[in-house]
Structures are given as structure tokens and as C-alpha cells.
Scaffold this motif. Structure first.
Motif, PDB file in Angstrom:
ATOM      1  N   LEU A 132     -33.635 -12.179  54.424  1.00  0.00           N
ATOM      2  CA  LEU A 132     -34.600 -12.842  53.737  1.00  0.00           C
ATOM      3  C   LEU A 132     -36.194 -11.620  54.788  1.00  0.00           C
ATOM      4  O   LEU A 132     -37.015 -11.846  54.496  1.00  0.00           O
ATOM      5  CB  LEU A 132     -35.027 -13.954  54.291  1.00  0.00           C
ATOM      6  CG  LEU A 132     -36.026 -14.544  53.564  1.00  0.00           C
ATOM      7  CD1 LEU A 132     -36.569 -16.049  52.847  1.00  0.00           C
ATOM      8  CD2 LEU A 132     -37.237 -15.014  54.894  1.00  0.00           C
ATOM      9  N   ALA A 133     -35.459 -12.400  56.043  1.00  0.00           N
ATOM     10  CA  ALA A 133     -37.079 -11.702  57.507  1.00  0.00           C
ATOM     11  C   ALA A 133     -36.531 -10.259  57.056  1.00  0.00           C
ATOM     12  O   ALA A 133     -38.051  -9.560  57.012  1.00  0.00           O
ATOM     13  CB  ALA A 133     -36.503 -11.662  58.811  1.00  0.00           C
ATOM     14  N   SER A 134     -35.648  -9.797  57.176  1.00  0.00           N
ATOM     15  CA  SER A 134     -35.272  -8.387  57.106  1.00  0.00           C
ATOM     16  C   SER A 134     -36.567  -7.855  55.421  1.00  0.00           C
ATOM     17  O   SER A 134     -37.033  -6.613  55.861  1.00  0.00           O
ATOM     18  CB  SER A 134     -33.824  -7.500  56.582  1.00  0.00           C
ATOM     19  OG  SER A 134     -33.614  -5.730  57.007  1.00  0.00           O
ATOM     20  N   ALA A 135     -36.109  -8.059  54.207  1.00  0.00           N
ATOM     21  CA  ALA A 135     -37.070  -7.967  53.867  1.00  0.00           C
ATOM     22  C   ALA A 135     -38.599  -7.758  53.499  1.00  0.00           C
ATOM     23  O   ALA A 135     -39.244  -7.025  52.654  1.00  0.00           O
ATOM     24  CB  ALA A 135     -37.098  -9.004  52.080  1.00  0.00           C
ATOM     25  N   VAL A 136     -38.824  -8.633  54.525  1.00  0.00           N
ATOM     26  CA  VAL A 136     -40.081  -9.594  54.115  1.00  0.00           C
ATOM     27  C   VAL A 136     -41.322  -8.081  55.792  1.00  0.00           C
ATOM     28  O   VAL A 136     -41.841  -7.797  54.969  1.00  0.00           O
ATOM     29  CB  VAL A 136     -40.370 -10.613  55.066  1.00  0.00           C
ATOM     30  CG1 VAL A 136     -41.849 -10.371  55.462  1.00  0.00           C
ATOM     31  CG2 VAL A 136     -40.514 -11.659  53.790  1.00  0.00           C
TER      32      VAL A 136
ATOM     33  N   LEU B 181     -52.502 -10.136  58.755  1.00  0.00           N
ATOM     34  CA  LEU B 181     -51.601 -11.504  59.311  1.00  0.00           C
ATOM     35  C   LEU B 181     -51.719 -12.722  58.304  1.00  0.00           C
ATOM     36  O   LEU B 181     -50.073 -12.754  58.140  1.00  0.00           O
ATOM     37  CB  LEU B 181     -52.181 -12.331  59.834  1.00  0.00           C
ATOM     38  CG  LEU B 181     -51.726 -13.119  60.921  1.00  0.00           C
ATOM     39  CD1 LEU B 181     -50.472 -12.866  61.376  1.00  0.00           C
ATOM     40  CD2 LEU B 181     -52.324 -13.714  62.193  1.00  0.00           C
ATOM     41  N   GLU B 182     -52.900 -12.931  57.466  1.00  0.00           N
ATOM     42  CA  GLU B 182     -52.360 -14.339  56.731  1.00  0.00           C
ATOM     43  C   GLU B 182     -51.302 -13.245  54.866  1.00  0.00           C
ATOM     44  O   GLU B 182     -50.792 -14.070  55.129  1.00  0.00           O
ATOM     45  CB  GLU B 182     -54.183 -13.900  56.284  1.00  0.00           C
ATOM     46  CG  GLU B 182     -54.656 -14.765  56.478  1.00  0.00           C
ATOM     47  CD  GLU B 182     -54.711 -16.288  56.819  1.00  0.00           C
ATOM     48  OE1 GLU B 182     -54.023 -16.475  56.652  1.00  0.00           O
ATOM     49  OE2 GLU B 182     -55.171 -16.382  58.153  1.00  0.00           O
ATOM     50  N   SER B 183     -51.137 -11.639  55.536  1.00  0.00           N
ATOM     51  CA  SER B 183     -50.166 -11.627  54.716  1.00  0.00           C
ATOM     52  C   SER B 183     -49.179 -11.646  54.405  1.00  0.00           C
ATOM     53  O   SER B 183     -48.269 -12.226  53.436  1.00  0.00           O
ATOM     54  CB  SER B 183     -50.699 -10.302  53.742  1.00  0.00           C
ATOM     55  OG  SER B 183     -50.104  -9.713  52.552  1.00  0.00           O
ATOM     56  N   LEU B 184     -48.574 -10.997  55.788  1.00  0.00           N
ATOM     57  CA  LEU B 184     -47.919 -11.318  56.289  1.00  0.00           C
ATOM     58  C   LEU B 184     -47.370 -12.871  56.153  1.00  0.00           C
ATOM     59  O   LEU B 184     -46.124 -13.120  55.586  1.00  0.00           O
ATOM     60  CB  LEU B 184     -47.298 -11.106  57.483  1.00  0.00           C
ATOM     61  CG  LEU B 184     -46.412 -11.149  58.551  1.00  0.00           C
ATOM     62  CD1 LEU B 184     -45.133  -9.874  57.307  1.00  0.00           C
ATOM     63  CD2 LEU B 184     -46.301 -10.734  59.922  1.00  0.00           C
ATOM     64  N   ALA B 185     -47.533 -13.670  56.622  1.00  0.00           N
ATOM     65  CA  ALA B 185     -47.744 -15.503  56.765  1.00  0.00           C
ATOM     66  C   ALA B 185     -47.445 -16.205  55.768  1.00  0.00           C
ATOM     67  O   ALA B 185     -46.012 -16.615  54.596  1.00  0.00           O
ATOM     68  CB  ALA B 185     -48.602 -16.291  56.992  1.00  0.00           C
TER      69      ALA B 185
ATOM     70  N   ALA C 146     -41.321 -16.059  50.312  1.00  0.00           N
ATOM     71  CA  ALA C 146     -40.057 -15.719  50.464  1.00  0.00           C
ATOM     72  C   ALA C 146     -38.825 -16.661  51.141  1.00  0.00           C
ATOM     73  O   ALA C 146     -38.438 -17.273  50.130  1.00  0.00           O
ATOM     74  CB  ALA C 146     -39.377 -14.657  51.521  1.00  0.00           C
ATOM     75  N   LEU C 147     -39.430 -17.915  51.350  1.00  0.00           N
ATOM     76  CA  LEU C 147     -38.531 -18.855  52.331  1.00  0.00           C
ATOM     77  C   LEU C 147     -38.402 -19.585  51.599  1.00  0.00           C
ATOM     78  O   LEU C 147     -37.418 -20.584  50.792  1.00  0.00           O
ATOM     79  CB  LEU C 147     -39.432 -19.294  53.462  1.00  0.00           C
ATOM     80  CG  LEU C 147     -39.061 -18.590  54.809  1.00  0.00           C
ATOM     81  CD1 LEU C 147     -39.708 -19.537  56.305  1.00  0.00           C
ATOM     82  CD2 LEU C 147     -37.776 -19.402  55.187  1.00  0.00           C
ATOM     83  N   ALA C 148     -39.725 -20.147  50.514  1.00  0.00           N
ATOM     84  CA  ALA C 148     -40.221 -21.021  49.756  1.00  0.00           C
ATOM     85  C   ALA C 148     -38.876 -20.408  48.081  1.00  0.00           C
ATOM     86  O   ALA C 148     -38.384 -21.615  48.261  1.00  0.00           O
ATOM     87  CB  ALA C 148     -41.190 -21.355  49.003  1.00  0.00           C
ATOM     88  N   ALA C 149     -39.194 -19.963  47.662  1.00  0.00           N
ATOM     89  CA  ALA C 149     -38.287 -18.826  47.048  1.00  0.00           C
ATOM     90  C   ALA C 149     -36.900 -18.788  47.299  1.00  0.00           C
ATOM     91  O   ALA C 149     -35.814 -18.605  46.484  1.00  0.00           O
ATOM     92  CB  ALA C 149     -38.716 -17.315  46.581  1.00  0.00           C
TER      93      ALA C 149
END
Length: 177
Positions: free
Chosen positions: A61-65, A101-105, A111-114
Motif C-alpha cells: 500500500l505504502a509503496s503504491a502511495v 503534504l495534505e495530498s500525501l496524507a 488507500a488505507l480506508a480502501a
């Protein structure tokens, strides 16, 4: 958490020069329970207690983000407190508003929720926790640190350690592809 569990959060680590500057600044303040300078960071999403088996899914997940975001500039701003500035229990250093920063968060939390990955869904408020106060009080006792620009280039999954402090478990460079 028993049985190999980990207390996890995603964050942006602070560069060493900023951590050192904030460490020197902490020495000018009153005696409070200061955050360890080596662990200063900007939390993006707190996951809480998770089994070690969750790491591969979080890694993917984090890699994709991280591949959807380029490194970006940030700058520290004024002091603030939780729950409020008059009777603060937590002393924090704010950041100049940053669309990147807002976009990354937002992207990470989305992605976590999905993916059905639980996290603390309190609204994101960009800050660096500097101290925990034993007695709630006003922030007037703390001098304002100088605004300091810095670069955000890595997304990191941290583990909160039982003895205090944080350990980076995985790091993903931000790189828009």
C-alpha cells in the motif's frame, strides 16, 4: 500487543539538521517531558496495534502511495497545543500549510480506508510533537522556535517501542512516476 504485535504509524521523518536545531531549542525551554529528538516526525496516519502479518499489505500500500508523490518542501511554523493553547497537554510545532503534504496524507489515508486497514481517522493536522506536559498550562512559557524549511522525501512506517522512542520498519522514497 502480545504475540508479536506492533504499534505502527506512517510518518515523514525530520532531517537531522532540523532535529538537532529542535533539540537545542528544547534546552532553552522549561523542564517538561520533551520528545526525543531522534524520533521527531510528522505523523500522517496512526495505525495502532497490528500483527506482524499485516506488514506485507502495508508495504504494498505504502509503496503504491509513495510512487504517486514527488518530494516536497515544508517549513515549520508556530507553536500550538492539544487540546488547546490555554491548557495544553501536548506541545507541538506547526507547519506552514502545504498542498503537497495534505495530498500525501489524504492519499495515504484513502488507500488505507480502501484496503480496509484500520487507522485513527481523526482529521489530519500537520504538526511535530515536541513535549508532553505533566500539568496543563498556557504556551507562554515556551519561546517560539525559528521557522525552518526542510525537505520531505521519504514515507516511513514506524514502530512505537515499549521503552519509548520509535524504530523505522520500512522506508519508501517519494517519487512521482
Amino acid at each position: 500487543m502480545e504475540g508479536g504485535g506492533l504499534r505502527l504509524f506512517f510518518a515523514l521523518p525530520l532531517p537531522a539538521p532540523l532535529r538537532e536545531a529542535l533539540g537545542h531549542w528544547q534546552q532553552t525551554g522549561p523542564p517538561v517531558r520533551w520528545s526525543r529528538t531522534e524520533g521527531l516526525h510528522v505523523t500522517l496516519a496512526f495505525l495502532g496495534d497490528r500483527p506482524a502479518e499485516a506488514l506485507p499489505a502495508l508495504d504494498a500500500l505504502a509503496s503504491a502511495v509513495a510512487t504517486r508523490h514527488a518530494p516536497f518542501a515544508l517549513c515549520t511554523a508556530g507553536l500550538g497545543g492539544f487540546p488547546g493553547n490555554r491548557r495544553a497537554r501536548i506541545l507541538w510545532l506547526g507547519l506552514v500549510p502545504s498542498p503537497a503534504l495534505e495530498s500525501l496524507a489524504r492519499n495515504l489515508r484513502g488507500a488505507l480506508a480502501a484496503a480496509g486497514e484500520p487507522f485513527d481517522a481523526k482529521p489530519f493536522r500537520a504538526h511535530i510533537t515536541l513535549a508532553r506536559l505533566r500539568q496543563p498550562g498556557p504556551l507562554a512559557a515556551f519561546p517560539e522556535p525559528l521557522p525552518t524549511p526542510f525537505a520531505a522525501g521519504d514515507l516511513v512506517l514506524f514502530e512505537s517501542l515499549a521503552q519509548g522512542g520509535y524504530a523505522p520498519l520500512r522506508t519508501w522514497p517519494l517519487r512521482r512516476v
